[in-house]
Write a protein that holds these residues in place. Structure first.
Motif, PDB file in Angstrom:
ATOM      1  N   SER A 289      -0.200  -6.168 -32.446  1.00 12.38           N
ATOM      2  CA  SER A 289      -1.550  -5.701 -31.886  1.00 12.38           C
ATOM      3  C   SER A 289      -1.305  -4.192 -31.342  1.00 12.38           C
TER       4      SER A 289
ATOM      5  N   SER B 120      -8.297  -8.165 -27.327  1.00  9.40           N
ATOM      6  CA  SER B 120      -6.755  -8.668 -27.762  1.00  9.40           C
ATOM      7  C   SER B 120      -5.936  -9.172 -26.672  1.00  9.40           C
TER       8      SER B 120
ATOM      9  N   ALA C 151      -5.666  -7.046 -34.984  1.00 10.61           N
ATOM     10  CA  ALA C 151      -5.164  -6.953 -33.731  1.00 10.61           C
ATOM     11  C   ALA C 151      -5.318  -8.424 -32.792  1.00 10.61           C
ATOM     12  N   ILE C 152      -6.635  -8.835 -33.016  1.00  8.10           N
ATOM     13  CA  ILE C 152      -6.882  -9.841 -32.292  1.00  8.10           C
ATOM     14  C   ILE C 152      -6.250 -11.098 -32.483  1.00  8.10           C
TER      15      ILE C 152
ATOM     16  N   ALA D 245      -2.856 -11.150 -31.558  1.00 12.77           N
ATOM     17  CA  ALA D 245      -2.611 -11.217 -30.108  1.00 12.77           C
ATOM     18  C   ALA D 245      -2.548 -12.954 -29.709  1.00 12.77           C
TER      19      ALA D 245
END
Length: 377
Positions: free
Chosen positions: A297, A132, A285-286, A289
């Motif tokens: 994230s 991330s 989460a990625i 980001a």
């Protein structure tokens, strides 16, 4: 207002398009319920064992992704911080049900809970955080998050992780990395109590710690999730969770066969469960980001670790007492060093309110070290 036949037909078609994997998940469950004994009969053949495992793992992973999609839909409708809370509790439910299902199948595996918790912590605080921050920095150079929120998360994660996964190695009441009954009760009460205090802070007087004013949530007014009601999302989430529990019960057969008959590493079961649990959140989460929503994230990966330790540990201790399956919590040897190092680096990473490329690279290195040690062990 009564729905017209054309609108009802269109709604059913849209539902079929969006939820076709639910039929796959239920169909797979029916297949193994009816013919499971025959399908598992040939596990002594390597290719058949691999095929059965890959098929079940793929269907479970797809079901988990769909469950998280509906949990995320609820999250968007409820808003922060309640949305992330729904998401993390849903993932924790999947984790607890999966661990309990495999733990109660086959020979007793007292380290399964410990192996899964440790793998989840390393996958999230190592791989998920690293990717991330790394990918976010490559696209946006530096990213910001609410320092007070990150400190609140880590201020609870660190003591709970040490009490649950480190302290059992040093108690003298019982031999080895075990806790006495009274110590287990105390750990369960402390974990739930501290997590409860955190929730009161997150959803009450300090909910602003977990948002960042300049971040704008992307709007999807034409997405299928936007048209799904809270009730429908909740019901579909429950349907997928029920399907996942049954399918994990079937997946336990090839996993236990591989560990017990083929002498594979005992930690393999925990790693597989950790991958199932962490992958959907890693994707979310990625993605956040990359969209320059680092606060989202942070809420996902730190909230996931906190709920994993704060809720999974007391729940699994309760299941252990009820079923008579003892569990070992203390991590040992290189795992202990890697756990403490990862916690320390995480505190440093989120201590300034800004992240960059170097911090992401450090967390990725820790995750690679975790994978290397598994292979070497």
């Amino acid at each position: 207002m009564k729905q017209k036949p054309a609108e009802r037909t269109a709604a059913l078609k849209q539902f079929a398009v969006n939820e076709w994997f639910l039929a796959v998940s239920i169909g797979t469950g029916v297949l193994f319920a009816l013919f499971g004994a025959r399908l598992f009969h040939g596990l002594d053949e390597p290719f058949w064992l691999a095929g059965i495992f890959i098929f079940l793992f793929a269907v479970i992973m797809g079901s988990v992704l769909c469950a998280v999609r509906h949990a995320d839909g609820l999250a968007e409708q409820l808003g922060e911080p309640y949305g992330t809370l729904v998401l993390t509790i849903s993932i924790t439910s999947i984790e607890v049900m999966s661990i309990a299902t495999i733990m109660l199948e086959g020979a007793n595996n007292p380290t399964l809970v410990r192996d899964t918790l440790f793998a989840v912590v390393m996958i999230i605080l190592g791989g998920m955080v690293g990717l991330s921050l790394l990918l976010g920095a490559l696209r946006h150079n530096e990213q910001s998050h609410n320092l007070q929120g990150a400190n609140a998360y880590l201020g609870v994660i660190v003591p709970l992780a040490v009490l649950s996964l480190v302290m059992p190695n040093y108690t003298v009441t019982t031999p080895g990395p075990l806790l006495s009954d009274l110590q287990e009760i105390g750990l369960a009460v402390l974990s739930i109590g501290l997590y409860g205090v955190f929730l009161a802070l997150q959803t009450g007087r300090h909910r602003g710690y977990f948002t960042l004013g300049e971040e704008k949530e992307p709007k999807h007014p034409h997405s299928s999730e936007a048209k799904t009601s809270v009730l429908q999302s909740a019901l579909l989430l429950i349907a997928y969770l029920i399907s996942i529990v049954f399918l994990v019960h079937e997946l336990a057969v090839p996993i236990n066969y591989t560990i017990e008959t083929l002498a594979a590493p005992v930690a393999l079961g925990g790693l597989i469960l950790a991958v199932l649990v962490a992958t959907p959140e890693a994707i979310g989460a990625i993605k956040a980001a990359l969209e320059n929503r680092l606060q989202r994230s942070v809420n996902i990966f730190l909230g996931s670790v906190l709920s994993t330790i704060g809720l999974t540990v007391p729940t699994m201790l309760a299941i252990s007492w009820l079923t008579g399956h003892p569990i070992i919590l203390g991590v040992e040897n290189t795992d202990l060093v890697l756990l403490l190092l990862t916690l320390a680096v995480s505190v440093i990473t989120f201590s300034s309110g800004r992240t960059n490329l170097l911090q992401g690279a450090v967390h990725v290195v820790l995750f690679l070290a975790f994978l290397l040690l598994i292979v070497q062990d």
